[in-house]
Design an enzyme around this catalytic site. Structure first.
Site, PDB file in Angstrom:
ATOM      1  N   ASN A  42       0.625  -1.141   0.007  1.00 27.29           N
ATOM      2  CA  ASN A  42       0.078  -0.135  -0.051  1.00 27.29           C
ATOM      3  C   ASN A  42       0.825   1.172   0.016  1.00 27.29           C
ATOM      4  OD1 ASN A  42       0.654  -0.909   2.634  1.00 27.29           O
ATOM      5  ND2 ASN A  42      -1.076   0.348   3.524  1.00 27.29           N
ATOM      6  N   ILE A  43       0.481   2.264  -0.611  1.00 26.24           N
ATOM      7  CA  ILE A  43       1.227   3.417  -0.950  1.00 26.24           C
ATOM      8  C   ILE A  43       0.199   4.575  -0.454  1.00 26.24           C
ATOM      9  CG2 ILE A  43       2.383   5.040  -2.639  1.00 26.24           C
ATOM     10  CD1 ILE A  43       3.039   2.405  -4.191  1.00 26.24           C
ATOM     11  N   GLU A  44       0.358   5.371   0.534  1.00 30.18           N
ATOM     12  CA  GLU A  44      -0.614   6.281   1.167  1.00 30.18           C
ATOM     13  C   GLU A  44      -0.172   7.643   0.574  1.00 30.18           C
ATOM     14  OE1 GLU A  44      -1.137   5.844   5.237  1.00 30.18           O
ATOM     15  OE2 GLU A  44      -2.140   3.741   4.900  1.00 30.18           O
ATOM     16  N   CYS A  53      -4.020   0.707  -2.701  1.00 29.09           N
ATOM     17  CA  CYS A  53      -3.957  -0.645  -1.595  1.00 29.09           C
ATOM     18  C   CYS A  53      -2.944  -1.601  -2.531  1.00 29.09           C
ATOM     19  CB  CYS A  53      -5.272  -1.340  -1.833  1.00 29.09           C
ATOM     20  SG  CYS A  53      -6.594  -0.764  -0.945  1.00 29.09           S
ATOM     21  N   GLU A  55      -3.024  -4.547  -2.958  1.00 25.37           N
ATOM     22  CA  GLU A  55      -3.574  -5.605  -4.091  1.00 25.37           C
ATOM     23  C   GLU A  55      -3.317  -4.870  -5.230  1.00 25.37           C
ATOM     24  OE1 GLU A  55      -4.688  -4.954  -1.362  1.00 25.37           O
ATOM     25  OE2 GLU A  55      -6.347  -6.348  -0.552  1.00 25.37           O
ATOM     26  N   CYS A  90     -10.179  -4.768   0.222  1.00 22.75           N
ATOM     27  CA  CYS A  90     -11.211  -3.794  -0.048  1.00 22.75           C
ATOM     28  C   CYS A  90     -12.065  -4.014  -1.063  1.00 22.75           C
ATOM     29  CB  CYS A  90     -10.731  -2.511   0.190  1.00 22.75           C
ATOM     30  SG  CYS A  90     -10.119  -1.796  -1.177  1.00 22.75           S
ATOM     31  N   CYS A  93     -10.545  -3.188  -4.626  1.00 21.49           N
ATOM     32  CA  CYS A  93      -9.775  -4.095  -5.029  1.00 21.49           C
ATOM     33  C   CYS A  93     -10.505  -5.294  -5.570  1.00 21.49           C
ATOM     34  CB  CYS A  93      -8.498  -4.528  -3.791  1.00 21.49           C
ATOM     35  SG  CYS A  93      -7.411  -3.166  -3.637  1.00 21.49           S
TER      36      CYS A  93
END
Ligand code: THU
Length: 138
Positions: A42-44, A53, A55, A90, A93
């Site tokens: 994940n990359i916020e 996310c 995935e 989620c 995804c």
């Protein structure tokens, strides 16, 4: 590639997570039907909305590399990178999986030990929206 091996690669990918806002680190390992594996984390983002996310990072990396046939994905996650219970994908995804995978695509959700849950895509996303008739490209 066993499910436990794929989950191990998801745990490795989780170490790359960029999650300074939620603190939840997530990793994914996507297995193609030919046996290749694409990892993702994940990359916020400070604006929250642009966050991605684990995935989808794995899927988009694989798609860019020309992959179209997928067998399974392993997903793990936890606060501060500590994996305890399963970390289910989620809804967004799940819809991305629906775009590129058949109903028998498998999702392995790993725990902190070597135990995991397996679920088919058609169980994870029942009545998933699909508009293949609009698509010219496979
Ligand atoms: N997250 C994932 O990477 N995959 C999911 O399927 C659920 C949520 C991430 C997004 C965000 O960076 C963090 O987990 C907390 O929601």
């Amino acid at each position: 590639m066993t499910p436990v091996e794929l989950i191990g690669l998801a745990k490795q990918a989780m170490q790359r997570a960029y999650a300074p806002y939620s603190g939840y680190k997530v990793g994914a390992a996507l297995l193609t039907k030919a046996g290749a594996v694409y990892q993702g984390c994940n990359i916020e983002n400070a604006a929250f909305g642009p966050s991605n996310c684990a995935e989808r990072t794995a899927f988009f990396t694989a798609i860019y590399q020309g992959e179209r046939e997928f067998a399974a994905i392993a997903v793990v996650g936890g606060k501060d990178g500590v994996v305890t219970d399963v970390f289910p994908p989620c809804g967004v995804c799940r819809q991305v999986m629906q775009e590129f995978c058949g109903p028998d695509f498998l999702i392995y959700m790993g725990r902190g030990d070597d135990s995991y849950e397996t679920v088919r895509l058609d169980a994870l996303l029942p009545y998933g929206f699909c508009a293949k008739e609009y698509m010219n490209e496979t």
